[in-house]
Design an enzyme around this catalytic site. Structure first.
Site, PDB file in Angstrom:
ATOM      1  N   ASP A   1      -3.837  -1.509  11.866  1.00 25.93           N
ATOM      2  CA  ASP A   1      -2.815  -2.197  11.076  1.00 25.93           C
ATOM      3  C   ASP A   1      -3.477  -3.245  10.187  1.00 25.93           C
ATOM      4  OD1 ASP A   1      -0.637  -3.511  10.032  1.00 25.93           O
ATOM      5  OD2 ASP A   1       0.423  -3.652  11.952  1.00 25.93           O
TER       6      ASP A   1
ATOM      7  N   CYS B   1       5.487   3.127  11.012  1.00 19.50           N
ATOM      8  CA  CYS B   1       4.591   2.122  11.576  1.00 19.50           C
ATOM      9  C   CYS B   1       5.456   1.000  12.156  1.00 19.50           C
ATOM     10  CB  CYS B   1       3.582   1.616  10.546  1.00 19.50           C
ATOM     11  SG  CYS B   1       4.262   0.606   9.205  1.00 19.50           S
TER      12      CYS B   1
ATOM     13  N   ARG C   1       1.145   0.281   6.640  1.00 22.81           N
ATOM     14  CA  ARG C   1       0.607   1.631   6.857  1.00 22.81           C
ATOM     15  C   ARG C   1       1.556   2.744   6.438  1.00 22.81           C
ATOM     16  NH1 ARG C   1      -0.742   1.027  13.054  1.00 22.81           N
ATOM     17  NH2 ARG C   1       1.167  -0.170  12.882  1.00 22.81           N
TER      18      ARG C   1
END
Length: 154
Positions: A124, A8, A14
């Site tokens: 996110d 990520c 994440r």
């Protein structure tokens, strides 16, 4: 050994959540000795830091460990060292692909490619604050991702 890397932007929300969840799933299936599972970020901002508090809280809530996990930045050698690089969004995928001119040996795709959902990207939670939503998406895709990897590894 099947090597899986989740990626990520900063490697604090994440991708560490996906790493921890996937490692827990693989361990529960008795396959942990066949896998190396890691995560990394596009940026270097959080290197050496543990997962973000929202990620830690969610993983604590469901009893999944993140012990020893610290953020790191992806490097071009990861594209050959890992069999699978799973990105959390389209920009992450583009950034990973831009690390090298020649074709990597790793299979690179977005996590949402294995999730039956209308979303194309894992939102996110660093920006949305919706750690439950992120966790649900990771949970939705993990079994399918494992099945795909095992099927391709036969």
């Amino acid at each position: 050994m099947i090597r899986v890397l989740f990626v990520c932007l900063g490697n604090i929300c994440r991708s560490p959540m996906a790493e921890a969840y996937f490692r827990d799933l693989v361990k529960k299936r008795g396959l942990i000795d066949q896998f190396e599972i890691d995560s990394a970020g596009i940026g270097h901002w959080h290197e050496g830091k543990p997962p973000y508090i929202g990620t830690r809280d969610k993983l604590d809530q469901v009893g999944i460990t993140y012990d020893g996990m610290v953020a790191r930045q992806i490097k071009s050698s990861d594209l050959d060292d890992f069999d699978y690089i799973i990105t959390m969004d389209n920009q992450n995928r583009q950034d990973v692909m831009a690390l090298r001119q020649e074709m990597p040996t790793a299979k690179i795709f977005n996590y949402m490619d294995v999730v039956d959902n209308d979303l194309e990207e894992v939102p996110d939670p660093y920006h949305t604050g919706k750690f439950d939503e992120t966790f649900e998406l990771i949970e939705l895709g993990a079994e399918k991702l494992l099945a795909q990897i095992l099927n391709e590894s036969e």
